[in-house]
Write a protein that holds these residues in place. Structure first.
Motif, PDB file in Angstrom:
ATOM      1  N   GLU A  10       0.816  -1.222   0.000  1.00 45.84           N
ATOM      2  CA  GLU A  10       0.000   0.000   0.000  1.00 45.84           C
ATOM      3  C   GLU A  10       0.851   1.275   0.000  1.00 45.84           C
ATOM      4  O   GLU A  10       0.343   2.354  -0.284  1.00 45.84           O
ATOM      5  N   GLN A  11       2.139   1.158   0.294  1.00 50.58           N
ATOM      6  CA  GLN A  11       3.021   2.325   0.305  1.00 50.58           C
ATOM      7  C   GLN A  11       3.581   2.666  -1.083  1.00 50.58           C
ATOM      8  O   GLN A  11       4.231   3.684  -1.255  1.00 50.58           O
ATOM      9  N   ILE A  12       3.322   1.818  -2.069  1.00 48.21           N
ATOM     10  CA  ILE A  12       3.822   2.081  -3.420  1.00 48.21           C
ATOM     11  C   ILE A  12       3.041   3.242  -4.035  1.00 48.21           C
ATOM     12  O   ILE A  12       1.812   3.290  -3.957  1.00 48.21           O
ATOM     13  N   ARG A  13       3.785   4.173  -4.610  1.00 50.29           N
ATOM     14  CA  ARG A  13       3.220   5.359  -5.267  1.00 50.29           C
ATOM     15  C   ARG A  13       3.826   5.481  -6.667  1.00 50.29           C
ATOM     16  O   ARG A  13       4.913   4.969  -6.916  1.00 50.29           O
ATOM     17  N   PRO A  14       3.182   6.236  -7.557  1.00 53.36           N
ATOM     18  CA  PRO A  14       3.842   6.560  -8.823  1.00 53.36           C
ATOM     19  C   PRO A  14       4.992   7.521  -8.512  1.00 53.36           C
ATOM     20  O   PRO A  14       4.773   8.547  -7.860  1.00 53.36           O
ATOM     21  N   VAL A  15       6.202   7.173  -8.891  1.00 54.35           N
ATOM     22  CA  VAL A  15       7.362   8.007  -8.548  1.00 54.35           C
ATOM     23  C   VAL A  15       8.203   8.299  -9.787  1.00 54.35           C
ATOM     24  O   VAL A  15       8.173   7.552 -10.761  1.00 54.35           O
ATOM     25  N   GLU A  16       8.939   9.381  -9.712  1.00 52.60           N
ATOM     26  CA  GLU A  16       9.972   9.723 -10.683  1.00 52.60           C
ATOM     27  C   GLU A  16      11.301   9.610  -9.950  1.00 52.60           C
ATOM     28  O   GLU A  16      11.414  10.086  -8.808  1.00 52.60           O
ATOM     29  N   TRP A  33      29.238   2.665  -6.456  1.00 53.53           N
ATOM     30  CA  TRP A  33      28.125   1.775  -6.168  1.00 53.53           C
ATOM     31  C   TRP A  33      28.157   0.623  -7.167  1.00 53.53           C
ATOM     32  O   TRP A  33      28.840   0.692  -8.171  1.00 53.53           O
ATOM     33  N   VAL A  34      27.392  -0.444  -6.862  1.00 55.92           N
ATOM     34  CA  VAL A  34      27.349  -1.622  -7.720  1.00 55.92           C
ATOM     35  C   VAL A  34      26.065  -1.597  -8.560  1.00 55.92           C
ATOM     36  O   VAL A  34      26.122  -1.564  -9.768  1.00 55.92           O
ATOM     37  N   HIS A  35      24.912  -1.629  -7.904  1.00 58.13           N
ATOM     38  CA  HIS A  35      23.610  -1.598  -8.579  1.00 58.13           C
ATOM     39  C   HIS A  35      22.727  -0.580  -7.876  1.00 58.13           C
ATOM     40  O   HIS A  35      22.960  -0.241  -6.709  1.00 58.13           O
ATOM     41  N   LEU A  36      21.686  -0.146  -8.578  1.00 59.01           N
ATOM     42  CA  LEU A  36      20.802   0.886  -8.037  1.00 59.01           C
ATOM     43  C   LEU A  36      19.411   0.341  -7.759  1.00 59.01           C
ATOM     44  O   LEU A  36      18.933  -0.562  -8.444  1.00 59.01           O
ATOM     45  N   ARG A  37      18.765   0.926  -6.743  1.00 57.64           N
ATOM     46  CA  ARG A  37      17.404   0.577  -6.351  1.00 57.64           C
ATOM     47  C   ARG A  37      16.579   1.857  -6.278  1.00 57.64           C
ATOM     48  O   ARG A  37      17.055   2.885  -5.795  1.00 57.64           O
ATOM     49  N   LEU A  38      15.321   1.784  -6.716  1.00 59.85           N
ATOM     50  CA  LEU A  38      14.412   2.920  -6.730  1.00 59.85           C
ATOM     51  C   LEU A  38      13.352   2.736  -5.654  1.00 59.85           C
ATOM     52  O   LEU A  38      12.613   1.733  -5.665  1.00 59.85           O
ATOM     53  N   CYS A  39      13.256   3.670  -4.723  1.00 61.67           N
ATOM     54  CA  CYS A  39      12.220   3.632  -3.693  1.00 61.67           C
ATOM     55  C   CYS A  39      10.875   3.876  -4.365  1.00 61.67           C
ATOM     56  O   CYS A  39      10.695   4.880  -5.069  1.00 61.67           O
ATOM     57  N   LEU A  40       9.929   2.984  -4.144  1.00 63.05           N
ATOM     58  CA  LEU A  40       8.628   3.097  -4.783  1.00 63.05           C
ATOM     59  C   LEU A  40       7.637   3.928  -3.977  1.00 63.05           C
ATOM     60  O   LEU A  40       6.468   4.011  -4.334  1.00 63.05           O
ATOM     61  N   THR A  41       8.123   4.586  -2.920  1.00 54.28           N
ATOM     62  CA  THR A  41       7.285   5.514  -2.169  1.00 54.28           C
ATOM     63  C   THR A  41       7.632   6.959  -2.487  1.00 54.28           C
ATOM     64  O   THR A  41       6.750   7.790  -2.628  1.00 54.28           O
ATOM     65  N   CYS A  42       8.946   7.257  -2.660  1.00 50.46           N
ATOM     66  CA  CYS A  42       9.347   8.666  -2.844  1.00 50.46           C
ATOM     67  C   CYS A  42      10.262   8.928  -4.040  1.00 50.46           C
ATOM     68  O   CYS A  42      10.533  10.079  -4.350  1.00 50.46           O
ATOM     69  N   GLY A  43      10.777   7.896  -4.691  1.00 48.76           N
ATOM     70  CA  GLY A  43      11.649   8.095  -5.839  1.00 48.76           C
ATOM     71  C   GLY A  43      13.129   8.200  -5.503  1.00 48.76           C
ATOM     72  O   GLY A  43      13.951   8.456  -6.376  1.00 48.76           O
ATOM     73  N   HIS A  44      13.503   7.982  -4.247  1.00 47.39           N
ATOM     74  CA  HIS A  44      14.914   7.976  -3.859  1.00 47.39           C
ATOM     75  C   HIS A  44      15.651   6.906  -4.656  1.00 47.39           C
ATOM     76  O   HIS A  44      15.149   5.788  -4.824  1.00 47.39           O
ATOM     77  N   VAL A  45      16.814   7.227  -5.179  1.00 41.53           N
ATOM     78  CA  VAL A  45      17.663   6.254  -5.863  1.00 41.53           C
ATOM     79  C   VAL A  45      18.850   5.972  -4.952  1.00 41.53           C
ATOM     80  O   VAL A  45      19.598   6.884  -4.592  1.00 41.53           O
ATOM     81  N   GLY A  46      18.984   4.712  -4.541  1.00 43.56           N
ATOM     82  CA  GLY A  46      20.060   4.324  -3.640  1.00 43.56           C
ATOM     83  C   GLY A  46      20.796   3.105  -4.161  1.00 43.56           C
ATOM     84  O   GLY A  46      20.315   2.396  -5.051  1.00 43.56           O
ATOM     85  N   GLY A  64      11.569   4.737   6.449  1.00 47.08           N
ATOM     86  CA  GLY A  64      10.373   3.914   6.584  1.00 47.08           C
ATOM     87  C   GLY A  64       9.682   3.600   5.269  1.00 47.08           C
ATOM     88  O   GLY A  64       8.489   3.336   5.248  1.00 47.08           O
ATOM     89  N   HIS A  65      10.427   3.617   4.173  1.00 49.81           N
ATOM     90  CA  HIS A  65       9.898   3.268   2.859  1.00 49.81           C
ATOM     91  C   HIS A  65      10.454   1.898   2.471  1.00 49.81           C
ATOM     92  O   HIS A  65      11.567   1.804   1.980  1.00 49.81           O
ATOM     93  N   PRO A  66       9.702   0.821   2.662  1.00 47.43           N
ATOM     94  CA  PRO A  66      10.254  -0.529   2.565  1.00 47.43           C
ATOM     95  C   PRO A  66      10.439  -1.115   1.177  1.00 47.43           C
ATOM     96  O   PRO A  66      11.253  -2.014   1.002  1.00 47.43           O
TER      97      PRO A  66
END
Length: 87
Positions: A10-16, A33-46, A64-66
């Motif tokens: 339920e925390q997934i949002r449309p993100v850029e 870094w090795v690989h990238l992950r996109l937070c599906l709540t806020c669009g953070h790229v980590g 708190g964005h799992p």
């Protein structure tokens, strides 16, 4: 036996992506870094857990964005850091 749905979906949002060029923190720090992950709540790229600083996991637990999606070309999967499972 049916698989239970992850309660965090339920925390997934449309993100850029906030930084299409790489991990936000690594870019600021000048760290690799090795690989990238996109937070599906806020669009953070980590960066992933194989990266030295594991910024995607840190973001999930500190903010708190799992749920993240792979931000790698050709990959199409999502992971919940809280439940340690693909979603």
């Amino acid at each position: 036996m049916p698989v239970a749905l992850d309660p965090h979906l339920e925390q997934i949002r449309p993100v850029e992506p906030r930084t299409p060029a790489g991990c936000e923190e690594c870019l600021r720090l000048g760290s690799p870094w090795v690989h990238l992950r996109l937070c599906l709540t806020c669009g953070h790229v980590g960066c992933c857990d194989s990266s030295p600083l594991k910024h995607a996991r840190a973001h999930a637990h500190h903010i708190g964005h799992p749920i993240v999606a792979s931000y790698e070309p050709g990959e199409d999967w999502r992971w919940c850091y809280f439940d340690q499972q693909f979603v």
